[in-house]
Design an enzyme around this catalytic site. Structure first.
Site, PDB file in Angstrom:
ATOM      1  N   GLU A  90       0.991  -1.335   0.045  1.00  0.00           N
ATOM      2  CA  GLU A  90       0.051   0.114  -0.038  1.00  0.00           C
ATOM      3  C   GLU A  90       0.722   1.299  -0.030  1.00  0.00           C
ATOM      4  O   GLU A  90       1.874   1.283   0.480  1.00  0.00           O
ATOM      5  CB  GLU A  90      -0.895   0.078   1.224  1.00  0.00           C
ATOM      6  CG  GLU A  90      -2.020  -0.945   1.429  1.00  0.00           C
ATOM      7  CD  GLU A  90      -2.626  -1.211   2.765  1.00  0.00           C
ATOM      8  OE1 GLU A  90      -2.861  -0.065   3.515  1.00  0.00           O
ATOM      9  OE2 GLU A  90      -3.044  -2.304   3.155  1.00  0.00           O
ATOM     10  N   CYS A 103       2.889   8.264   1.804  1.00  0.00           N
ATOM     11  CA  CYS A 103       3.346   7.247   2.822  1.00  0.00           C
ATOM     12  C   CYS A 103       3.561   5.853   2.020  1.00  0.00           C
ATOM     13  O   CYS A 103       2.605   5.315   1.588  1.00  0.00           O
ATOM     14  CB  CYS A 103       2.254   7.223   3.829  1.00  0.00           C
ATOM     15  SG  CYS A 103       2.476   5.984   4.990  1.00  0.00           S
ATOM     16  N   CYS A 114       3.273  -5.666  16.715  1.00  0.00           N
ATOM     17  CA  CYS A 114       2.408  -4.662  17.512  1.00  0.00           C
ATOM     18  C   CYS A 114       1.194  -4.853  17.610  1.00  0.00           C
ATOM     19  O   CYS A 114       0.273  -5.266  16.537  1.00  0.00           O
ATOM     20  CB  CYS A 114       2.604  -3.202  16.989  1.00  0.00           C
ATOM     21  SG  CYS A 114       4.539  -2.814  17.080  1.00  0.00           S
ATOM     22  N   CYS A 117      -1.641  -3.139  15.100  1.00  0.00           N
ATOM     23  CA  CYS A 117      -1.322  -2.770  13.787  1.00  0.00           C
ATOM     24  C   CYS A 117      -1.866  -3.836  12.837  1.00  0.00           C
ATOM     25  O   CYS A 117      -1.488  -5.143  13.045  1.00  0.00           O
ATOM     26  CB  CYS A 117       0.081  -2.604  13.670  1.00  0.00           C
ATOM     27  SG  CYS A 117       0.666  -2.317  12.130  1.00  0.00           S
TER      28      CYS A 117
HETATM   29  N1  SAH Z   1       6.925   0.230  11.370  1.00  0.00           N
HETATM   30  C1  SAH Z   1       7.410   1.604  11.700  1.00  0.00           C
HETATM   31  C2  SAH Z   1       6.395   2.262  10.442  1.00  0.00           C
HETATM   32  C3  SAH Z   1       5.231   1.855  10.230  1.00  0.00           C
HETATM   33  S1  SAH Z   1       3.566   2.217  10.979  1.00  0.00           S
HETATM   34  C4  SAH Z   1       6.959   1.948  12.826  1.00  0.00           C
HETATM   35  O1  SAH Z   1       6.652   1.021  13.883  1.00  0.00           O
HETATM   36  O2  SAH Z   1       7.234   3.186  13.436  1.00  0.00           O
HETATM   37  C5  SAH Z   1       3.559   3.907  11.279  1.00  0.00           C
HETATM   38  C6  SAH Z   1       2.904   4.392  12.475  1.00  0.00           C
HETATM   39  O3  SAH Z   1       1.665   4.191  12.633  1.00  0.00           O
HETATM   40  C7  SAH Z   1       3.674   3.893  13.734  1.00  0.00           C
HETATM   41  O4  SAH Z   1       3.787   4.629  14.683  1.00  0.00           O
HETATM   42  C8  SAH Z   1       2.642   2.677  14.191  1.00  0.00           C
HETATM   43  O5  SAH Z   1       2.837   2.191  15.367  1.00  0.00           O
HETATM   44  C9  SAH Z   1       1.319   3.442  13.872  1.00  0.00           C
HETATM   45  N2  SAH Z   1       0.144   2.444  13.925  1.00  0.00           N
HETATM   46  C10 SAH Z   1      -0.018   1.158  13.431  1.00  0.00           C
HETATM   47  N3  SAH Z   1      -1.344   0.833  13.548  1.00  0.00           N
HETATM   48  C11 SAH Z   1      -1.983   1.917  13.948  1.00  0.00           C
HETATM   49  C12 SAH Z   1      -3.215   1.991  14.252  1.00  0.00           C
HETATM   50  N4  SAH Z   1      -4.111   0.883  14.204  1.00  0.00           N
HETATM   51  N5  SAH Z   1      -3.719   3.211  14.701  1.00  0.00           N
HETATM   52  C13 SAH Z   1      -2.754   4.396  14.894  1.00  0.00           C
HETATM   53  N6  SAH Z   1      -1.482   3.970  14.557  1.00  0.00           N
HETATM   54  C14 SAH Z   1      -0.924   3.003  14.136  1.00  0.00           C
END
Ligand code: SAH
Length: 343
Positions: A90, A103, A114, A117
């Site tokens: 994406e 992005c 996480c 996520c």
């Molecule tokens: N792996 C990297 C970048 C990808 S995610 C990282 O962890 O930073 C980009 C951002 O979106 C990260 O801060 C991640 O924690 C956040 N993120 C992921 N899922 C999310 C969600 N459901 N709601 C809000 N932020 C989210």
């Protein structure tokens, strides 16, 4: 598999052409075509015999958009690009007042686990090649007709878990003969792989490092981010201090606001104490709901209270505007739906 021509730096292209007995001026000519997204057939000022020789030696793949969703609310466009091996990633194009921002994804899937996520649910499939990341930027610009000035590595995947390829991508996208996107217009987001933060600091790039903190202490962070068991909050913040010392670049912390998990006034005060002395900016992100997860976003009041405590304590904090809410624009969700439909 053949090497992809668009993944090569200008000196490498020059070297390859020299080996094929070509004059020096061809290198820039070819490189410019590559970074305009051209196929061999488009390169009309390059002799056909040379194009054929190149095609025999190198791939020149162009990704196809298998899904394209445009938000009726704010013009955000989300692409699902199909790569040469059939995998999809994406890319989201957001229109901000300071410029169009993409992005991009750095991996197919993610192995960081996480809890909130969507990108990590199916694990890591593979890492993206440098040209595949470049293609996300390039072909999003070509398809949309909108010039891209800013890049955030905040899509699917953990960029520092794909360190070398991400570094080469940065070199490509930053090259003056290519898209020439300034490092100061690039943000890289990490869940906190400490040795790689140190490795990045050594390169002294002018990009913005974003650290996904999401919690003020180990007790909460361990619950939502498995990476914290390897590098705890103090270890991570120490790395951030070293990063600042090496680069003089203020760190941006991402903090997803999760109802009842990390959003209390005490959580905000603890965060404030821990960030003391570190030039930082906190980006509060109301959690995006993910179908498979029981976690829910904080209330507006909780987000505002949290922000006020940080600001009153002298730490700059903003609440991220959510764009593309009507098109599953938070990363990982479109790919998941598409893969599920295909079975
Ligand atoms: N792996 C990297 C970048 C990808 S995610 C990282 O962890 O930073 C980009 C951002 O979106 C990260 O801060 C991640 O924690 C956040 N993120 C992921 N899922 C999310 C969600 N459901 N709601 C809000 N932020 C989210």
């Amino acid at each position: 598999m053949k090497r992809d021509l668009r993944g090569m730096t200008l000196p490498e292209v020059a070297e390859a052409l020299k080996a094929m007995g070509q004059p020096a001026f061809r290198a820039k000519q070819l490189y410019t075509w590559l970074h305009k997204g051209a196929g061999y057939e488009d390169m009309t000022n390059i002799p056909k015999t040379l194009r054929e020789a190149l095609a025999a030696e190198y791939d020149l793949y162009r990704p196809t958009p298998v899904r394209r969703q445009e938000s009726a609310r704010d013009g955000t466009i989300k692409y699902l690009w199909q790569l040469a091996d059939g995998n999809c990633v994406e890319t989201v194009l957001m229109r901000y007042h300071y410029g169009n921002t993409v992005c991009i994804s750095s991996e197919v899937g993610c192995r960081m686990g996480c809890a909130f996520c969507a990108s990590t649910i199916g694990g890591l499939v593979r890492r993206l090649e440098p040209h595949e990341m470049l293609d996300e930027v390039l072909f999003t610009q070509l398809d949309s007709g909108l010039e891209i000035s800013h890049i955030v590595l905040m899509g699917i995947g953990e960029p520092l878990d794909n360190f070398d390829k991400v570094m080469r991508f940065l070199e490509l996208v930053n090259s003056p003969e290519g898209m020439n996107i300034s490092m100061r217009h690039i943000s890289l987001s990490t869940c906190g792989l400490v040795p790689k933060i140190d490795a990045l600091a050594e390169r002294k790039l002018q990009l913005t490092l974003s650290v996904s903190l999401h919690a003020p202490n180990d007790e909460i962070r361990n619950r939502i981010m498995p990476v914290n068991q390897a590098y705890d909050v103090e270890t991570l913040l120490s790395a951030c201090r070293r990063y600042y010392a090496a680069t003089s670049r203020r760190i941006s912390f991402e903090y997803a606001m999760i109802d009842g998990v990390n959003d209390s006034a005490d959580n905000a005060k603890e965060l404030l104490r821990r960030l003391k002395g570190l030039p930082a900016h906190v980006n509060l992100i109301p959690l995006n709901r993910v179908e498979e997860s029981p976690l829910v976003p904080s209330t507006k009041a909780a987000v505002e209270r949290f922000q006020k405590i940080l600001e009153d304590g002298g730490v700059s904090a903003t609440v991220r505007r959510t764009l593309g809410g009507d098109i599953d624009a938070s990363c990982g969700q479109l790919r998941r739906k598409y893969t599920q439909q295909k079975g």
